[in-house]
Design an enzyme around this catalytic site. Structure first.
Site, short mmCIF file in Angstrom:
data_model
loop_
_atom_site.label_atom_id
_atom_site.label_comp_id
_atom_site.label_asym_id
_atom_site.label_seq_id
_atom_site.Cartn_x
_atom_site.Cartn_y
_atom_site.Cartn_z
CB CYS A 254 55.78 -1.88 -5.70
SG CYS A 254 54.39 -2.97 -6.10
CG HIS A 302 53.76 -2.51 -1.64
ND1 HIS A 302 53.85 -1.54 -2.62
CD2 HIS A 302 54.80 -2.29 -0.79
CE1 HIS A 302 54.90 -0.76 -2.37
NE2 HIS A 302 55.50 -1.21 -1.27
CG HIS A 314 58.93 0.45 -0.67
ND1 HIS A 314 57.59 0.58 -0.40
CD2 HIS A 314 59.53 1.37 0.14
CE1 HIS A 314 57.38 1.51 0.51
NE2 HIS A 314 58.56 2.00 0.86
#
Length: 338
Positions: A254, A302, A314
């Site tokens: 990520c 994240h 993402h």
């Protein structure tokens, strides 16, 4: 970790606050698994938890790896300085040795006796004055040598300390890597225990195949030229695989996706999602524009990039390619404008 819901319909840019509140509330509601949940639901919840834990370990791995790289560079620079200082010290020693030898050869007789035996006392006194100047110069060189040796000893001690830190950091990288591998392997085993239909439901179809992207994202525009370049780079990565610890271009985790996307815009961002959270100015989610960095959870484990119309791009988790998802997929989003 992501909640497994259908993507939001177009129209986010009008009434954004209401849509975001709804999505966040829905995501929070879906995050809880009822006590009477079916075994398949319980398995999916366990997979979600494992992916979340693996993601946190991945960011810890990225941080340790980044620190190890930084320490390697520092150690390399220290070793270069030590080598140059050692050459300088060797040269100073050679010069002092030559002067000492010359003095020994010419100064073996007591100065007062030389004066008594001299046919020209004035010539002797002139030579003595020159010798005194040479001796003073030599004393200065000796002090320079001592100072250089002290600095060299400090550099060597610092290099040794950094090498010790580097070894600790390297071990931390290995430990985090094992943690990630263990959790991902466990998650894969659990996923393999699901029925084909449940696996398909878990691995939602990516939205990377849309042709009408302008309609999809509405009229939202990036906050700056570099944000626009980062958005274009992130879109070019759609469909590429999630690879933990990777920052492109063939695969990403990520934070690797965000770092790589902004690097294509000429902007250097930290390697970790935690560092990326503070790489710019914090703004409310309701003011998000394409290119803004969106981090999730209290520990920012994240991260994605806001694209407009309530969507982020993402790298979700292993097995899921880079794709679009609702910005409210995980409650507690924080937005940073780079």
């Amino acid at each position: 970790m992501v909640s497994h819901r259908r993507l939001a319909a177009p129209g986010f840019d009008r009434g954004a606050n209401a849509a975001l509140c709804f999505m966040s509330a829905a995501a929070a509601a879906l995050g809880a698994v009822p006590a009477t949940a079916a075994p398949q639901d319980d398995t999916r919840a366990k997979v979600d938890r494992l992916y979340e834990e693996a993601e946190k370990a991945t960011e810890a791995y990225n941080k340790a790896d980044e620190r190890a790289d930084r320490l390697r560079e520092q150690v390399s620079r220290s070793q270069d300085r030590i080598a140059r200082q050692q050459d300088s010290i060797n040269s100073m020693r050679d010069t002092l040795g030559s002067l000492a030898g010359a003095q020994y050869r010419s100064g073996g007789i007591d100065p007062s006796l030389v004066l008594l035996l001299s046919d020209d006392p004035a010539d002797y006194l002139d030579k003595a004055a020159r010798i005194a100047r040479i001796t003073a110069h030599q004393a200065g060189q000796l002090k320079d040598l001592q100072d250089a040796m002290r600095v060299l000893a400090q550099e060597r001690a610092e290099a040794t300390r950094k090498l010790t830190e580097l070894e600790k950091s390297r071990k931390a990288v290995v430990a985090h890597k094992r943690t990630v591998e263990h959790k991902l392997a466990h998650a894969r085993r659990l996923l393999n225990s699901l029925t084909a239909a449940d696996r398909a439901a878990y691995d939602r179809a990516s939205r990377s195949g849309r042709d009408d992207m302008q309609a999809f994202f509405g009229s939202a525009v990036p906050a700056s030229g570099r944000a626009a370049a980062a958005v274009a780079a992130a879109q070019s990565a759609l469909g590429r695989p999630y690879i933990w610890g990777a920052n492109g271009p063939s695969g990403f985790d990520c934070s690797g996706l965000i770092q790589w996307s902004y690097a294509q815009a000429g902007v250097s961002l930290p390697r970790t999602s935690q560092g990326q959270r503070y790489a710019g100015r914090q703004i409310p989610l309701s003011e998000a524009q394409p290119g803004d960095v969106v981090t999730y959870r209290n520990d920012a484990s994240h991260v994605g990039m806001y694209m407009g119309n309530g969507q982020v791009i993402h790298a979700p988790y292993p097995g899921a390619p880079v794709r679009y998802d609702p910005v409210g997929m995980i409650p507690g989003a924080t937005v940073t404008r780079v």
